[in-house]
Design a protein around this motif. Structure first.
Motif, short mmCIF file in Angstrom:
data_model
loop_
_atom_site.label_atom_id
_atom_site.label_comp_id
_atom_site.label_asym_id
_atom_site.label_seq_id
_atom_site.Cartn_x
_atom_site.Cartn_y
_atom_site.Cartn_z
N SER A 97 45.48 21.87 50.60
CA SER A 97 46.25 22.90 50.92
C SER A 97 47.33 22.86 52.05
N GLN A 98 47.17 21.94 53.08
CA GLN A 98 48.13 21.64 53.89
C GLN A 98 49.37 20.90 53.46
N VAL A 99 48.99 19.76 52.40
CA VAL A 99 50.03 19.04 51.93
C VAL A 99 51.03 20.07 50.93
N GLU A 100 50.18 20.95 50.37
CA GLU A 100 51.21 21.58 49.34
C GLU A 100 51.95 22.82 50.18
N GLU A 101 51.87 22.93 51.42
CA GLU A 101 52.94 23.66 52.12
C GLU A 101 53.92 22.92 52.83
N GLU A 102 54.00 21.52 52.60
CA GLU A 102 54.90 20.84 53.12
C GLU A 102 56.31 20.76 52.45
N PRO A 103 57.54 21.00 53.03
CA PRO A 103 58.69 20.87 52.28
C PRO A 103 58.80 19.74 51.39
N LEU A 104 58.57 18.47 51.75
CA LEU A 104 58.47 17.34 51.01
C LEU A 104 57.79 17.39 49.86
N TYR A 105 56.65 18.08 49.70
CA TYR A 105 55.75 18.54 48.51
C TYR A 105 56.63 19.42 47.42
N LEU A 106 57.22 20.32 47.90
CA LEU A 106 57.98 21.50 47.29
C LEU A 106 59.29 20.80 46.81
N GLY A 107 59.66 19.95 47.32
CA GLY A 107 61.11 19.35 46.51
C GLY A 107 61.76 18.30 47.62
N ARG A 108 62.37 17.35 46.95
CA ARG A 108 63.11 16.25 47.78
C ARG A 108 64.28 16.89 48.88
N SER A 109 64.12 16.78 49.95
CA SER A 109 65.18 16.91 50.86
C SER A 109 65.97 15.80 51.42
N LEU A 110 65.44 14.45 51.29
CA LEU A 110 65.87 13.23 51.84
C LEU A 110 66.13 12.14 50.73
N THR A 111 67.16 11.57 50.97
CA THR A 111 67.18 10.34 49.93
C THR A 111 66.11 9.54 49.93
N PRO A 112 66.03 8.72 48.79
CA PRO A 112 64.78 7.71 48.58
C PRO A 112 64.94 6.68 50.02
N ALA A 113 66.15 6.41 50.39
CA ALA A 113 66.07 5.45 51.65
C ALA A 113 65.47 6.10 52.84
N GLU A 114 66.02 7.21 52.75
CA GLU A 114 65.47 8.16 54.10
C GLU A 114 63.95 8.35 54.14
N GLU A 115 63.51 8.67 52.79
CA GLU A 115 62.06 9.04 52.63
C GLU A 115 61.21 7.62 52.92
N LEU A 116 61.65 6.57 52.52
CA LEU A 116 61.01 5.47 52.67
C LEU A 116 60.81 5.02 54.27
N SER A 117 61.94 5.07 54.79
CA SER A 117 62.09 4.95 56.35
C SER A 117 61.42 5.73 57.16
N GLN A 118 61.71 7.18 56.99
CA GLN A 118 61.29 8.33 57.74
C GLN A 118 59.89 8.73 57.74
N VAL A 119 59.54 8.74 56.40
CA VAL A 119 58.46 9.29 56.08
C VAL A 119 57.06 8.45 55.72
N LEU A 120 57.46 7.46 54.82
CA LEU A 120 56.61 6.47 54.45
C LEU A 120 56.26 5.35 55.14
N ALA A 121 56.96 5.05 55.91
CA ALA A 121 56.92 3.67 56.74
C ALA A 121 55.79 3.74 57.74
N PRO A 122 55.46 4.74 58.29
CA PRO A 122 54.33 4.76 59.48
C PRO A 122 53.00 4.39 58.51
N PHE A 123 52.93 5.31 57.34
CA PHE A 123 51.72 5.05 56.37
C PHE A 123 51.52 3.34 56.12
N HIS A 124 52.94 2.94 55.61
CA HIS A 124 52.79 1.32 55.09
C HIS A 124 52.27 0.36 56.61
#
Length: 156
Positions: free
Chosen positions: A107-134
């Motif tokens: 439920s929390q994830v489905e309210e996230e703007p990034l779930y609703l649609g892409r607002s960042l480029t793929p490069a920005e998504e990788l470096s800003q959002v997915l990098a900490p998980f990796h």
């Protein structure tokens, strides 16, 4: 001068006669996305490569013991989880991911703007959002707490 890429032991290696560069696979993916962005290559091509990488990674995560898998997915930020669920929306991998998340987390994830649609480029998504998980995942791998595998053998 041309760099020859190859993957060994979870590292991307780029070599020529005078230079050797080693990156973890996520850093290599970030480099590729940045280069594609600066060279005005198709974002669709970049997205397909990023999706293929994450599909393989998530297949490996799903082979972990349930407690390890759920703990790792729980440590991921809401934004990172939203990116992954959006990436695989309507595919079997989305269902497999959802099965490892609590209803509250979904439920929390489905309210996230990034779930609703892409607002960042793929490069920005990788470096800003997915990098900490990796980074967290790589720390656990290096500490020996988890070992990612795929059906053909050891992944990392």
């Amino acid at each position: 001068m041309s760099l020859e890429p190859y993957v060994r032991n979870g590292q991307l290696h780029l070599e020529d006669q005078t230079l050797t560069l080693s990156l973890n696979l996520h850093q290599g993916l970030q480099l590729m996305a940045e280069l594609d962005q600066h060279l005005d290559n198709s974002e669709l091509r970049t997205e397909k490569i990023i999706e293929a990488f994450h599909h393989k990674l998530l297949e490996s995560l799903l082979l972990l013991a349930p407690r390890e898998r759920q703990a790792l997915l729980q440590e991921a930020s809401l934004a990172a989880t939203a990116c992954l669920l959006r990436m695989f929306r309507g595919k079997k991998m989305e269902d497999l991911l959802r099965a490892n998340l609590s209803q509250r987390r979904i439920s929390q994830v489905e309210e996230e703007p990034l779930y609703l649609g892409r607002s960042l480029t793929p490069a920005e998504e990788l470096s800003q959002v997915l990098a900490p998980f990796h980074c967290k995942m790589e720390e656990q791998i290096k500490a020996g707490r988890i070992e990612l595998q795929d059906p053909q053998g050891i992944y990392y």
